[in-house]
Enzyme design. Structure first.
Site, PDB file in Angstrom:
ATOM      1  N   HIS A  14      -8.084   7.997  10.797  1.00  0.00           N
ATOM      2  CA  HIS A  14      -7.775   6.579  10.594  1.00  0.00           C
ATOM      3  C   HIS A  14      -6.279   6.334  10.456  1.00  0.00           C
ATOM      4  O   HIS A  14      -5.863   5.264  10.014  1.00  0.00           O
ATOM      5  CB  HIS A  14      -8.522   6.041   9.367  1.00  0.00           C
ATOM      6  CG  HIS A  14     -10.007   5.969   9.564  1.00  0.00           C
ATOM      7  ND1 HIS A  14     -10.899   5.814   8.536  1.00  0.00           N
ATOM      8  CD2 HIS A  14     -10.758   6.051  10.694  1.00  0.00           C
ATOM      9  CE1 HIS A  14     -12.142   5.793   9.019  1.00  0.00           C
ATOM     10  NE2 HIS A  14     -12.077   5.942  10.321  1.00  0.00           N
ATOM     11  N   ARG A  19       0.844  -1.219   0.000  1.00  0.00           N
ATOM     12  CA  ARG A  19       0.000   0.000   0.000  1.00  0.00           C
ATOM     13  C   ARG A  19       0.871   1.259   0.000  1.00  0.00           C
ATOM     14  O   ARG A  19       0.524   2.253  -0.631  1.00  0.00           O
ATOM     15  CB  ARG A  19      -0.939  -0.009   1.201  1.00  0.00           C
ATOM     16  CG  ARG A  19      -2.014  -1.066   1.063  1.00  0.00           C
ATOM     17  CD  ARG A  19      -3.168  -0.829   1.996  1.00  0.00           C
ATOM     18  NE  ARG A  19      -4.017   0.282   1.539  1.00  0.00           N
ATOM     19  CZ  ARG A  19      -4.992   0.804   2.267  1.00  0.00           C
ATOM     20  NH1 ARG A  19      -5.237   0.334   3.480  1.00  0.00           N
ATOM     21  NH2 ARG A  19      -5.713   1.792   1.809  1.00  0.00           N
ATOM     22  N   ASN A  50     -20.295  14.843  -3.260  1.00  0.00           N
ATOM     23  CA  ASN A  50     -20.059  13.416  -3.479  1.00  0.00           C
ATOM     24  C   ASN A  50     -20.577  13.010  -4.852  1.00  0.00           C
ATOM     25  O   ASN A  50     -21.471  13.658  -5.401  1.00  0.00           O
ATOM     26  CB  ASN A  50     -20.752  12.578  -2.390  1.00  0.00           C
ATOM     27  CG  ASN A  50     -20.145  11.199  -2.235  1.00  0.00           C
ATOM     28  OD1 ASN A  50     -18.925  11.058  -2.250  1.00  0.00           O
ATOM     29  ND2 ASN A  50     -20.969  10.192  -2.103  1.00  0.00           N
ATOM     30  N   LEU A  51     -20.024  11.929  -5.375  1.00  0.00           N
ATOM     31  CA  LEU A  51     -20.456  11.442  -6.678  1.00  0.00           C
ATOM     32  C   LEU A  51     -21.926  11.039  -6.646  1.00  0.00           C
ATOM     33  O   LEU A  51     -22.683  11.271  -7.585  1.00  0.00           O
ATOM     34  CB  LEU A  51     -19.575  10.248  -7.062  1.00  0.00           C
ATOM     35  CG  LEU A  51     -19.381   9.908  -8.534  1.00  0.00           C
ATOM     36  CD1 LEU A  51     -18.999  11.141  -9.348  1.00  0.00           C
ATOM     37  CD2 LEU A  51     -18.292   8.833  -8.669  1.00  0.00           C
ATOM     38  N   GLU A  52     -22.342  10.414  -5.538  1.00  0.00           N
ATOM     39  CA  GLU A  52     -23.705   9.897  -5.416  1.00  0.00           C
ATOM     40  C   GLU A  52     -24.317  10.379  -4.104  1.00  0.00           C
ATOM     41  O   GLU A  52     -23.598  10.818  -3.222  1.00  0.00           O
ATOM     42  CB  GLU A  52     -23.672   8.363  -5.361  1.00  0.00           C
ATOM     43  CG  GLU A  52     -23.032   7.732  -6.564  1.00  0.00           C
ATOM     44  CD  GLU A  52     -22.502   6.336  -6.248  1.00  0.00           C
ATOM     45  OE1 GLU A  52     -22.335   6.001  -5.064  1.00  0.00           O
ATOM     46  OE2 GLU A  52     -22.279   5.608  -7.216  1.00  0.00           O
ATOM     47  N   ASN A 102      -8.904   9.268   5.137  1.00  0.00           N
ATOM     48  CA  ASN A 102      -7.980   8.612   4.208  1.00  0.00           C
ATOM     49  C   ASN A 102      -6.599   8.430   4.834  1.00  0.00           C
ATOM     50  O   ASN A 102      -6.148   9.282   5.587  1.00  0.00           O
ATOM     51  CB  ASN A 102      -7.842   9.440   2.927  1.00  0.00           C
ATOM     52  CG  ASN A 102      -9.176   9.602   2.218  1.00  0.00           C
ATOM     53  OD1 ASN A 102     -10.092   8.811   2.440  1.00  0.00           O
ATOM     54  ND2 ASN A 102      -9.288  10.613   1.379  1.00  0.00           N
ATOM     55  N   VAL A 103      -5.935   7.363   4.454  1.00  0.00           N
ATOM     56  CA  VAL A 103      -4.578   7.097   4.955  1.00  0.00           C
ATOM     57  C   VAL A 103      -3.555   7.301   3.845  1.00  0.00           C
ATOM     58  O   VAL A 103      -2.378   7.007   4.008  1.00  0.00           O
ATOM     59  CB  VAL A 103      -4.460   5.658   5.515  1.00  0.00           C
ATOM     60  CG1 VAL A 103      -5.424   5.447   6.675  1.00  0.00           C
ATOM     61  CG2 VAL A 103      -4.684   4.603   4.430  1.00  0.00           C
ATOM     62  N   CYS A 118       5.684   2.192  17.596  1.00  0.00           N
ATOM     63  CA  CYS A 118       6.264   1.124  18.411  1.00  0.00           C
ATOM     64  C   CYS A 118       5.133   0.409  19.151  1.00  0.00           C
ATOM     65  O   CYS A 118       4.316   1.051  19.795  1.00  0.00           O
ATOM     66  CB  CYS A 118       7.260   1.719  19.401  1.00  0.00           C
ATOM     67  SG  CYS A 118       7.878   0.519  20.603  1.00  0.00           S
ATOM     68  N   GLY A 154     -16.568  13.476  -0.581  1.00  0.00           N
ATOM     69  CA  GLY A 154     -16.215  12.105  -0.969  1.00  0.00           C
ATOM     70  C   GLY A 154     -16.361  11.073   0.124  1.00  0.00           C
ATOM     71  O   GLY A 154     -15.598  10.118   0.179  1.00  0.00           O
TER      72      GLY A 154
HETATM   73 ZN   LIG Z   1       9.219   1.990  21.928  1.00  0.00          ZN
END
Ligand SMILES: [Zn+2]
Length: 269
Positions: A117, A60, A240-242, A96-97, A125, A214
């Site tokens: 997110h 990703r 939005n699209l929809e 979004n990421v 860590c 979106g």
């Molecule tokens: Zn650590």
């Protein structure tokens, strides 16, 4: 420049990145290489098979580094700059990421940005939760251990704790420099609590404009943000699209491509 509003909250979802070519699980029936998403995006999945999870997120990261912010990301970044100069308070919350907001903005000031997110450009860590800016793909497309930069994940000069290639265990899983324990992606997985929700709610209850871009309106807590803002007296807009699943929460609906509707709308605020 004069603006009609005093405080604006933007919320973005997958729809703003679709035209950049960012794919989501909805495109693939929720599967990755025949693994269920829950197996590669949950604390249980990581415990069971951290190598599989890192193979997935390495891929990703590589894919995200190959796509570019589109006109909607850029228009939003420009608007945030202009609003800040005009002393209008603005907050961008993204689900979004994919790092495209950070990259469109250059150095995105943390106080104006919540990635609820998480993001592909950070790791954490598992022992002490220390956060690192992490641009490494630890596995290649063939799922073999690798040492590749997912270079375009950012262009942010203000990054802290940029990770040099960390030590890895025999399976190729990165170990944290702080505790020599497993590093994990700084992504909010299934069953985990999204980042910064209290802060988001606080801002939503004092904004006078809420703009959703979106988002499908079916992923909580973000799907509830429009109702919170509307109840607090804000004007609420969905681009939005929809039609979205939470459409009753919006005063205004703009249907169409994000790259067309977002720049048009931002010119009017
Ligand atoms: Zn650590």
């Amino acid at each position: 420049m004069e603006f009609r509003y005093k405080k604006i909250v933007f919320l973005t979802g997958a729809g703003i990145s679709a035209e950049s070519g960012v794919r989501t699980f909805r495109d693939t029936d929720g599967l990755w290489e025949n693994h269920r998403v829950e197996d590669v995006a949950s604390p249980q999945g990581f415990k069971r098979n951290p190598a599989l999870v890192w193979k997935f997120y390495s891929l990703r990261r590589l894919q995200a580094s190959e796509v570019q912010p589109n006109k909607a990301h850029v228009a939003l970044a420009d608007a945030l700059h202009s609003l800040e100069q005009a002393s209008v308070r603005a907050l961008l919350i993204t689900q979004n990421v994919d790092t495209l907001h950070e990259r469109a903005f250059g150095a995105l000031p943390n106080k104006n940005f919540i990635d609820i997110h998480g993001t592909l450009s950070r790791s954490r860590c598992t022992k002490c939760n220390k956060i690192f800016s992490d641009r490494w793909a630890y596995f290649n497309e063939e799922q073999q251990p690798a040492e590749r930069h997912a270079d375009h994940l950012w262009s942010n000069p203000s990054l802290t704790n940029l990770l040099s290639m960390p030590r890895r265990n025999p399976q190729g899983i990165p170990l944290s420099p702080c505790c020599s324990d497993l590093l994990r992606p700084d992504i909010v997985w299934f069953g985990e609590r999204p980042h910064g929700v209290e802060n988001a709610i606080e801002q939503l209850t004092s904004c006078d404009l809420f703009v959703s871009i979106g988002t499908s309106g079916n992923v909580y807590p973000a799907a509830g943000f429009a109702a919170v803002a509307r109840k607090a007296g804000a004007h609420t807009v969905s681009i939005n699209l929809e039609p979205t699943e939470n459409s009753a929460a919006f005063h205004e609906h703009l249907h169409g491509l994000a790259t067309e509707k977002v720049p048009d709308f931002l010119k009017k605020i």
